[in-house]
Design a protein around this motif. Sequence first.
Motif, PDB file in Angstrom:
ATOM      1  N   SER A 174       0.871  -1.168   0.000  1.00 18.23           N
ATOM      2  CA  SER A 174       0.000   0.000   0.000  1.00 18.23           C
ATOM      3  C   SER A 174       0.914   1.225   0.000  1.00 18.23           C
ATOM      4  O   SER A 174       1.412   1.637   1.044  1.00 18.23           O
ATOM      5  CB  SER A 174      -0.908  -0.010   1.226  1.00 18.23           C
ATOM      6  N   ALA A 175       1.151   1.752  -1.178  1.00 18.13           N
ATOM      7  CA  ALA A 175       2.178   2.787  -1.332  1.00 18.13           C
ATOM      8  C   ALA A 175       1.887   4.008  -0.470  1.00 18.13           C
ATOM      9  O   ALA A 175       0.729   4.450  -0.343  1.00 18.13           O
ATOM     10  CB  ALA A 175       2.288   3.193  -2.789  1.00 18.13           C
ATOM     11  N   SER A 176       2.949   4.546   0.102  1.00 20.53           N
ATOM     12  CA  SER A 176       2.824   5.771   0.887  1.00 20.53           C
ATOM     13  C   SER A 176       3.848   6.777   0.387  1.00 20.53           C
ATOM     14  O   SER A 176       4.835   6.421  -0.273  1.00 20.53           O
ATOM     15  CB  SER A 176       3.050   5.483   2.374  1.00 20.53           C
ATOM     16  N   THR A 177       3.622   8.044   0.707  1.00 22.46           N
ATOM     17  CA  THR A 177       4.502   9.099   0.170  1.00 22.46           C
ATOM     18  C   THR A 177       5.939   8.925   0.654  1.00 22.46           C
ATOM     19  O   THR A 177       6.879   9.323  -0.048  1.00 22.46           O
ATOM     20  CB  THR A 177       3.979  10.487   0.551  1.00 22.46           C
ATOM     21  N   ASN A 178       6.135   8.326   1.822  1.00 26.53           N
ATOM     22  CA  ASN A 178       7.509   8.147   2.302  1.00 26.53           C
ATOM     23  C   ASN A 178       8.239   7.005   1.597  1.00 26.53           C
ATOM     24  O   ASN A 178       9.405   6.720   1.906  1.00 26.53           O
ATOM     25  CB  ASN A 178       7.565   7.981   3.821  1.00 26.53           C
ATOM     26  N   GLN A 179       7.572   6.376   0.654  1.00 31.80           N
ATOM     27  CA  GLN A 179       8.231   5.383  -0.186  1.00 31.80           C
ATOM     28  C   GLN A 179       8.668   5.962  -1.528  1.00 31.80           C
ATOM     29  O   GLN A 179       9.171   5.234  -2.394  1.00 31.80           O
ATOM     30  CB  GLN A 179       7.326   4.172  -0.390  1.00 31.80           C
ATOM     31  N   THR A 180       8.479   7.256  -1.696  1.00 29.25           N
ATOM     32  CA  THR A 180       9.031   7.949  -2.853  1.00 29.25           C
ATOM     33  C   THR A 180      10.543   7.876  -2.760  1.00 29.25           C
ATOM     34  O   THR A 180      11.144   8.314  -1.778  1.00 29.25           O
ATOM     35  CB  THR A 180       8.574   9.417  -2.880  1.00 29.25           C
TER      36      THR A 180
END
Lengths: 114, 112
Positions: free
Chosen positions: B80-86
Motif C-alpha cells: 500500500s504505497a505511501s509518500t515516504n516510499q518515494t
Amino acid sequence: AQSVAQPEDQVNVAEGNPLTVKCTYSVSGNPYLFWYVQYPNRGLQFLLKYITGDNLVKGSYGFEAEFNKSQTSFHLKKPSALVSDSALYFCAVRDIGGRRALTFGSGTRLQVQP
Amino acid sequence: DVKVTQSSRYLVKRTGEKVFLECVQDMDHENMFWYRQDPGLGLRLIYFSYDVKMKEKGDIPEGYSVSREKKERFSLILESASTNQTSMYLCASNKGGETEAFFGQGTRLTVV
C-alpha cells in the motif's frame, strides 16, 4: 553487524591533482570491500574490490584503493583527476561468513573542477 | 556483459496503490537484492534472495514484500504505497561469495 562510513559528503579537487575519497568500515570478521561509482540517472558501476592479498587494489578508469586493516579503512585514490570523474562514489562491505548482501556507505560526491 | 534490467525507469503511483517493481537478470546469479537510495542515506537494503522462493529481510523491510518464483526474476511489492516510499529503487544480483554485485539502472518511484 557490518557498517560503512564515508565521512565526506563532497570532495572537490582540481583537474590533474590527486584525489582521495575516504571510507572506513566495521565488521565482526574479515571484510570483502568494494567501490562503486554512480553517474547521473544511472545505476551503480563496479570500480574495484579487495578480497585478500595485496593491500593495494587497482580498478577501472585508473582508480586504486588501499586496504588498511589496522585503521579499518579502504580509501579510494587516483593520481590525476579528470573532470569526467565527477560522480557519486559508494564504498561497500560484506563480512565474510556474515550476511550475503553488501552494506553501503552514504556516498561521497566528487567534483573535479577544470 | 551481465545485464540487470528493471521494468520501469520512472513510475508515478497514488497513495494506497499496490505497486510492483520488476527486475530480471540474465547471468544465472543466485543472489538478488533490492535497495532504495535516498540523498544522504546511501543505499539501504530492503530484501534479498539467495535462491528461488527464498528471501531474507534487509534493514528496512517494513511496507515491502518480495517474490522470487524464477531464478532470473525478483519482484519488489509495495503493498500500500505511501509518500515516504518515494525514492530511487535499485535492483542488483551476484553469484555470491566475493563476487561483485551488478546493478540495474534504477526505478525512480514517486508516490502522490
